[in-house]
Design a protein around this motif. Structure first.
Motif, PDB file in Angstrom:
ATOM      1  N   SER A  34      14.209   2.077   5.940  1.00 49.51           N
ATOM      2  CA  SER A  34      13.601   0.950   5.225  1.00 49.51           C
ATOM      3  C   SER A  34      12.379   1.422   4.431  1.00 49.51           C
ATOM      4  N   GLY A  35      11.580   2.315   5.029  1.00 45.15           N
ATOM      5  CA  GLY A  35      10.391   2.840   4.346  1.00 45.15           C
ATOM      6  C   GLY A  35      10.769   3.645   3.116  1.00 45.15           C
ATOM      7  N   ASP A  36      11.810   4.483   3.268  1.00 44.59           N
ATOM      8  CA  ASP A  36      12.272   5.276   2.129  1.00 44.59           C
ATOM      9  C   ASP A  36      12.689   4.380   0.969  1.00 44.59           C
ATOM     10  N   ALA A  39      11.798   1.294   0.368  1.00 42.52           N
ATOM     11  CA  ALA A  39      10.635   0.598  -0.195  1.00 42.52           C
ATOM     12  C   ALA A  39       9.971   1.488  -1.245  1.00 42.52           C
ATOM     13  N   LEU A  40       9.778   2.752  -0.885  1.00 42.15           N
ATOM     14  CA  LEU A  40       9.101   3.669  -1.798  1.00 42.15           C
ATOM     15  C   LEU A  40       9.953   3.971  -3.027  1.00 42.15           C
ATOM     16  N   ARG A  41      11.257   4.158  -2.817  1.00 45.96           N
ATOM     17  CA  ARG A  41      12.140   4.437  -3.957  1.00 45.96           C
ATOM     18  C   ARG A  41      12.146   3.279  -4.936  1.00 45.96           C
ATOM     19  N   TYR A  43      11.716  -4.814   0.892  1.00 49.81           N
ATOM     20  CA  TYR A  43      11.965  -3.696   1.817  1.00 49.81           C
ATOM     21  C   TYR A  43      10.703  -3.349   2.615  1.00 49.81           C
ATOM     22  N   VAL A  44       9.527  -3.474   1.991  1.00 48.78           N
ATOM     23  CA  VAL A  44       8.296  -3.236   2.754  1.00 48.78           C
ATOM     24  C   VAL A  44       8.190  -4.264   3.886  1.00 48.78           C
ATOM     25  N   CYS A  45       8.525  -5.542   3.556  1.00 50.66           N
ATOM     26  CA  CYS A  45       8.461  -6.586   4.584  1.00 50.66           C
ATOM     27  C   CYS A  45       9.458  -6.306   5.714  1.00 50.66           C
ATOM     28  N   ALA A  46      10.655  -5.861   5.335  1.00 50.82           N
ATOM     29  CA  ALA A  46      11.655  -5.537   6.349  1.00 50.82           C
ATOM     30  C   ALA A  46      11.145  -4.388   7.231  1.00 50.82           C
ATOM     31  N   HIS A  47      10.543  -3.414   6.582  1.00 48.95           N
ATOM     32  CA  HIS A  47       9.972  -2.238   7.244  1.00 48.95           C
ATOM     33  C   HIS A  47       8.909  -2.666   8.262  1.00 48.95           C
ATOM     34  N   LEU A  48       8.034  -3.548   7.819  1.00 50.73           N
ATOM     35  CA  LEU A  48       6.973  -4.036   8.704  1.00 50.73           C
ATOM     36  C   LEU A  48       7.565  -4.858   9.851  1.00 50.73           C
ATOM     37  N   TYR A  94      -2.642   6.611   8.479  1.00 48.10           N
ATOM     38  CA  TYR A  94      -1.354   6.395   7.805  1.00 48.10           C
ATOM     39  C   TYR A  94      -0.924   4.946   7.893  1.00 48.10           C
ATOM     40  N   ILE A  95      -1.273   4.276   8.995  1.00 51.64           N
ATOM     41  CA  ILE A  95      -0.950   2.853   9.099  1.00 51.64           C
ATOM     42  C   ILE A  95      -1.904   2.040   8.222  1.00 51.64           C
ATOM     43  N   THR A  96      -3.164   2.444   8.157  1.00 47.01           N
ATOM     44  CA  THR A  96      -4.118   1.755   7.284  1.00 47.01           C
ATOM     45  C   THR A  96      -3.596   1.759   5.845  1.00 47.01           C
ATOM     46  N   ALA A  97      -3.153   2.922   5.381  1.00 48.98           N
ATOM     47  CA  ALA A  97      -2.657   3.038   4.003  1.00 48.98           C
ATOM     48  C   ALA A  97      -1.426   2.163   3.798  1.00 48.98           C
ATOM     49  N   GLY A  98      -0.488   2.218   4.743  1.00 46.91           N
ATOM     50  CA  GLY A  98       0.734   1.420   4.617  1.00 46.91           C
ATOM     51  C   GLY A  98       0.423  -0.067   4.587  1.00 46.91           C
ATOM     52  N   PHE A  99      -0.474  -0.466   5.460  1.00 50.24           N
ATOM     53  CA  PHE A  99      -0.805  -1.879   5.542  1.00 50.24           C
ATOM     54  C   PHE A  99      -1.523  -2.339   4.274  1.00 50.24           C
ATOM     55  N   ALA A 100      -2.427  -1.500   3.763  1.00 54.43           N
ATOM     56  CA  ALA A 100      -3.123  -1.831   2.519  1.00 54.43           C
ATOM     57  C   ALA A 100      -2.117  -2.006   1.392  1.00 54.43           C
ATOM     58  N   ALA A 101      -1.110  -1.151   1.355  1.00 54.07           N
ATOM     59  CA  ALA A 101      -0.083  -1.254   0.310  1.00 54.07           C
ATOM     60  C   ALA A 101       0.645  -2.590   0.417  1.00 54.07           C
ATOM     61  N   TRP A 102       0.952  -2.970   1.638  1.00 56.47           N
ATOM     62  CA  TRP A 102       1.645  -4.250   1.843  1.00 56.47           C
ATOM     63  C   TRP A 102       0.769  -5.411   1.379  1.00 56.47           C
ATOM     64  N   HIS A 143       0.635   7.286   2.987  1.00 59.39           N
ATOM     65  CA  HIS A 143       1.173   6.795   4.264  1.00 59.39           C
ATOM     66  C   HIS A 143       2.198   7.795   4.814  1.00 59.39           C
ATOM     67  N   TYR A 144       3.078   8.232   3.965  1.00 58.12           N
ATOM     68  CA  TYR A 144       4.138   9.160   4.367  1.00 58.12           C
ATOM     69  C   TYR A 144       3.540  10.539   4.675  1.00 58.12           C
ATOM     70  N   ALA A 145       2.675  11.017   3.763  1.00 60.37           N
ATOM     71  CA  ALA A 145       2.122  12.363   3.922  1.00 60.37           C
ATOM     72  C   ALA A 145       1.290  12.465   5.204  1.00 60.37           C
TER      73      ALA A 145
HETATM   74  C1  HEM Z   1       2.921  -2.779   6.334  1.00 59.90           C
HETATM   75  C2  HEM Z   1       2.443  -1.771   6.911  1.00 59.90           C
HETATM   76  C3  HEM Z   1       3.306  -0.584   7.304  1.00 59.90           C
HETATM   77  C4  HEM Z   1       3.529  -0.168   8.570  1.00 59.90           C
HETATM   78  C5  HEM Z   1       2.965  -0.769   9.841  1.00 59.90           C
HETATM   79  C6  HEM Z   1       4.390   0.991   8.476  1.00 59.90           C
HETATM   80  C7  HEM Z   1       4.840   1.706   9.576  1.00 59.90           C
HETATM   81  C8  HEM Z   1       5.629   2.814   9.521  1.00 59.90           C
HETATM   82  C9  HEM Z   1       6.087   3.553  10.647  1.00 59.90           C
HETATM   83  C10 HEM Z   1       5.746   3.250  12.093  1.00 59.90           C
HETATM   84  C11 HEM Z   1       6.852   4.560  10.195  1.00 59.90           C
HETATM   85  C12 HEM Z   1       7.570   5.619  11.033  1.00 59.90           C
HETATM   86  C13 HEM Z   1       6.625   6.693  11.420  1.00 59.90           C
HETATM   87  C14 HEM Z   1       7.217   7.722  12.332  1.00 59.90           C
HETATM   88  O1  HEM Z   1       8.413   7.724  12.577  1.00 59.90           O
HETATM   89  O2  HEM Z   1       6.452   8.542  12.816  1.00 59.90           O
HETATM   90  C15 HEM Z   1       6.877   4.468   8.768  1.00 59.90           C
HETATM   91  C16 HEM Z   1       7.556   5.334   7.940  1.00 59.90           C
HETATM   92  C17 HEM Z   1       7.588   5.218   6.563  1.00 59.90           C
HETATM   93  N1  HEM Z   1       7.046   4.211   5.815  1.00 59.90           N
HETATM   94 FE1  HEM Z   1       5.867   2.719   6.490  1.00 59.90          FE
HETATM   95  N2  HEM Z   1       4.692   1.238   7.173  1.00 59.90           N
HETATM   96  C18 HEM Z   1       4.043   0.296   6.411  1.00 59.90           C
HETATM   97  C19 HEM Z   1       4.082   0.182   5.033  1.00 59.90           C
HETATM   98  C20 HEM Z   1       4.802   0.996   4.192  1.00 59.90           C
HETATM   99  C21 HEM Z   1       4.847   0.898   2.762  1.00 59.90           C
HETATM  100  C22 HEM Z   1       4.091  -0.129   1.929  1.00 59.90           C
HETATM  101  C23 HEM Z   1       5.688   1.872   2.308  1.00 59.90           C
HETATM  102  C24 HEM Z   1       6.126   2.235   0.916  1.00 59.90           C
HETATM  103  C25 HEM Z   1       5.441   2.079  -0.121  1.00 59.90           C
HETATM  104  C26 HEM Z   1       6.143   2.616   3.467  1.00 59.90           C
HETATM  105  C27 HEM Z   1       6.970   3.695   3.413  1.00 59.90           C
HETATM  106  C28 HEM Z   1       7.321   4.478   4.487  1.00 59.90           C
HETATM  107  C29 HEM Z   1       8.051   5.697   4.379  1.00 59.90           C
HETATM  108  C30 HEM Z   1       8.534   6.342   3.075  1.00 59.90           C
HETATM  109  C31 HEM Z   1       8.225   6.175   5.687  1.00 59.90           C
HETATM  110  C32 HEM Z   1       8.884   7.459   6.135  1.00 59.90           C
HETATM  111  C33 HEM Z   1      10.325   7.481   5.883  1.00 59.90           C
HETATM  112  C34 HEM Z   1      10.981   8.746   6.394  1.00 59.90           C
HETATM  113  O3  HEM Z   1      10.435   9.418   7.277  1.00 59.90           O
HETATM  114  O4  HEM Z   1      12.053   9.044   5.885  1.00 59.90           O
HETATM  115  N3  HEM Z   1       5.605   2.049   4.595  1.00 59.90           N
HETATM  116  N4  HEM Z   1       6.128   3.386   8.359  1.00 59.90           N
END
Ligand code: HEM
Lengths: 216, 325
Positions: free
Chosen positions: A40-42, A44-46, A80-85, A109-117, A156-158
């Motif tokens: 789902s994260g992948d 969202a970013l794509r 997809y970001v919402c689904a991811h969250l 990394y969670i701070t960045a992801g959450f800020a993006a959302w 977030h990813y890096a």
């Molecule tokens: C809303 C807040 C977010 C939370 C709480 C969150 C949480 C997470 C978690 C727990 C993981 C897996 C980490 C692991 O396995 O160690 C992850 C992976 C990922 N997230 Fe998020 N995320 C958020 C927002 C986002 C956003 C906004 C994006 C895209 C713009 C994103 C893109 C990704 C990507 C690309 C991965 C890794 C995918 C991979 O390993 O193939 N996330 N995220």
């Protein structure tokens, strides 16, 4: 062009459908929850990067109507970001969902992801034609925020990649490079060059000019 | 280097015929199993990998002394989802890329502050030790966990045979490094070879085991064949795999992950829900049971010392566990 919207809509839903299909069949491997998070994260970013690619593509191909797809792609990215969250909160953390706040506060990394959302929420909320008209110029200014979202996504990813793993795990690098390319394309090079020329001309003129003191 | 025989086996260790026969079976299983099919070409690689994965059955003398109540992770998950960076950094890389690894023949160098040192054939090292099955929790520093039935014996029983001196304060372990068989070594992810270490009292603790198998079968290559360490109250990376060297040292040895990122991975690495990794919480963990299990309810609270506090907390009495993480 209108005919092409439903197929694109279906195409954008496909990754989620495949994910749901794999989940129900139990074919997500030994750690299905991580698979759901990663896939789902992948996507969202794509989709975010695809949204940013619309304008360059439109200019390069001259197909102005491509802009019609931009909103759909952007909204799907948000979806997809919402689904991811939701996956993270409801499936992964489950009963421990309050841990989210701790993670936002402590884990970059969670701070960045959450800020993006968070940044995506006002963009999605003002994505309708009505809002566009109502906000006018301010709509454009607001929607510049979109450039920060993939940047935060890449960070977030890096930042989640384990130390030492960086060399072997290049995906964040590729996403980062794609983002950089899309941003570099947007730099108004011609205007910058023009500006530089006038600037140079200006300094040249200044050196040729006698100083006010000398003139006197 | 000369391959020596281990120190004399004391009379108390002389074994009954039946036990002896069982051990013969074990050794045969070890010798036959992983990649006795050496020399297969590239095309046969995946087959060889499968043969290694299958694992030969082991005779286990004792079961049930150490068992946790939680249901074990399934065999497929335990052998196809793990970290062994010498074979790649993805969780499925070790199973995919370890088909060419040859855990036979094997020898281990014993070095440092002990009366008996040298290089010993694996069979000779294993001979006096009856194998037992222990079902332990395995907690990875990445916040996932498993429950694995290991087959092995207490590390301390082996170490004592070499009569460590009073200078032996620590035990250092080294993993084999064979670039031809371990594609991950091409990447400078860690400062190869992989190294780990324990304080001598940790190494002598009865919960600390050397293992030769899991689920009643010999270790597949990806799980650290033919000999690996399991320290159930520490994060998984302490459980060094495919051991070729054990050294008694006076000073705290260098360990691979500590060297790579000292602020993230300590020497002790005791499972501790109160001390977070800089980039993720250690308060809870995701229990991996295996494919086909439910998506929900897999998150559980992490226990101090991974649930083994009663047995091991006294080893660290008076120590600041935030500082010595
Ligand atoms: C809303 C807040 C977010 C939370 C709480 C969150 C949480 C997470 C978690 C727990 C993981 C897996 C980490 C692991 O396995 O160690 C992850 C992976 C990922 N997230 Fe998020 N995320 C958020 C927002 C986002 C956003 C906004 C994006 C895209 C713009 C994103 C893109 C990704 C990507 C690309 C991965 C890794 C995918 C991979 O390993 O193939 N996330 N995220």
């Amino acid at each position: 062009m209108a005919w092409s919207k439903p197929p694109l809509f279906a195409l954008c839903l496909l990754p989620l459908a495949l994910l749901a299909w794999d989940a129900t069949r139990g074919s997500l491997g030994p750690d299905p929850v991580a698979q759901l998070e990663h896939r789902s994260g992948d996507w969202a970013l794509r989709l975010l990067l695809a949204t940013l690619a619309v304008t360059p593509l439109r200019r390069l191909t001259g197909v102005a109507k491509l802009v019609r797809y931009r909103r759909m792609l952007g909204l799907f990215a948000f979806f997809y970001v919402c689904a991811h969250l939701a996956i993270y909160l409801l499936i992964d953390l489950g009963g421990y969902w309050t841990q989210l706040f701790d993670e936002i506060a402590k884990k970059p990394y969670i701070t960045a992801g959450f800020a993006a959302w968070l940044l995506l929420i006002p963009l999605a909320a003002t994505s309708t034609q009505r809002m566009m008209k109502r906000l006018g110029r301010r709509w454009q200014q607001l929607h510049r925020l979109v450039y920060a979202v993939p940047l935060l996504g890449v960070l977030h990813y890096a930042w989640m990649v384990k130390s030492g793993n960086v060399i072997a795990h290049r995906a964040p690098l590729y996403y980062g490079a794609s983002f950089a390319a899309l941003m570099l394309w947007r730099v108004p090079w011609a205007r910058l060059r023009g500006g530089l020329r006038t600037l140079r001309a200006g300094t040249a003129a200044a050196t040729r000019c006698p100083t006010p003191a000398a003139r006197r | 280097m000369l391959i020596r025989r281990p120190p004399d086996i004391r009379s108390s260790e002389i074994t009954a015929e039946s036990v002896y026969r069982r051990r013969r079976a074990v050794l045969k299983a070890l010798a036959l199993s992983p990649l006795a099919l050496a020399g297969c070409g590239r095309g046969a690689e995946s087959q060889a990998g499968q043969a290694a994965n299958a694992g030969a059955p082991l005779e286990v003398a004792r079961r049930g002394a150490y068992v946790v109540g939680d249901p074990p992770t399934d065999y497929d998950a335990a052998t196809h989802y793990n970290n062994y960076y010498e074979f790649g950094t993805a969780k499925d890389d070790p199973a995919k890329n370890s088909g060419r690894f040859r855990p036979q023949p094997w020898s281990v160098e014993i070095a440092g502050e002990a009366e008996v040192t040298g290089r010993f054939a694996l069979e000779d090292l294993l001979r006096p030790h009856p194998l037992e099955e222990r079902v332990y929790r395995m907690r990875c520093v990445e916040a996932w966990s498993m429950v694995i039935p290991w087959v092995g014996f207490p590390l301390g029983d082996l170490l004592k045979r070499f009569r460590p001196t009073s200078k032996a304060k620590y035990v250092a372990f080294t993993t084999v490094a064979r670039p031809d068989e371990m594609p991950g070594l091409a990447y400078p992810v860690l400062d190869w070879p992989y190294r780990e270490g324990l304080r001598i009292d940790e190494a002598m603790h009865p919960l600390t085991i050397l293992t030769v198998g899991l689920f009643g079968r010999t270790l597949p290559n990806q799980n650290g064949a033919p000999l690996r360490l399991v320290v159930p109250w520490k994060y998984g990376f302490k459980g060094i795999k495919s051991i070729v060297r054990i050294a008694f040292t006076e000073r705290q040895p260098v360990t691979a992950w500590n060297r790579a990122a000292p602020d993230e991975y300590g020497f002790y690495a005791n499972v501790n829900p109160a001390v977070d990794h800089p980039r993720w919480s250690q308060a809870t963990e995701r229990r991996i049971t295996g494919a086909g299990f439910g998506l929900f309810g897999n998150r559980i609270a992490t226990l101090p010392f991974n649930g083994y506090a009663e047995q091991v907390a006294s080893l660290y009495a008076g120590m600041d566990l935030r500082r010595y993480y």
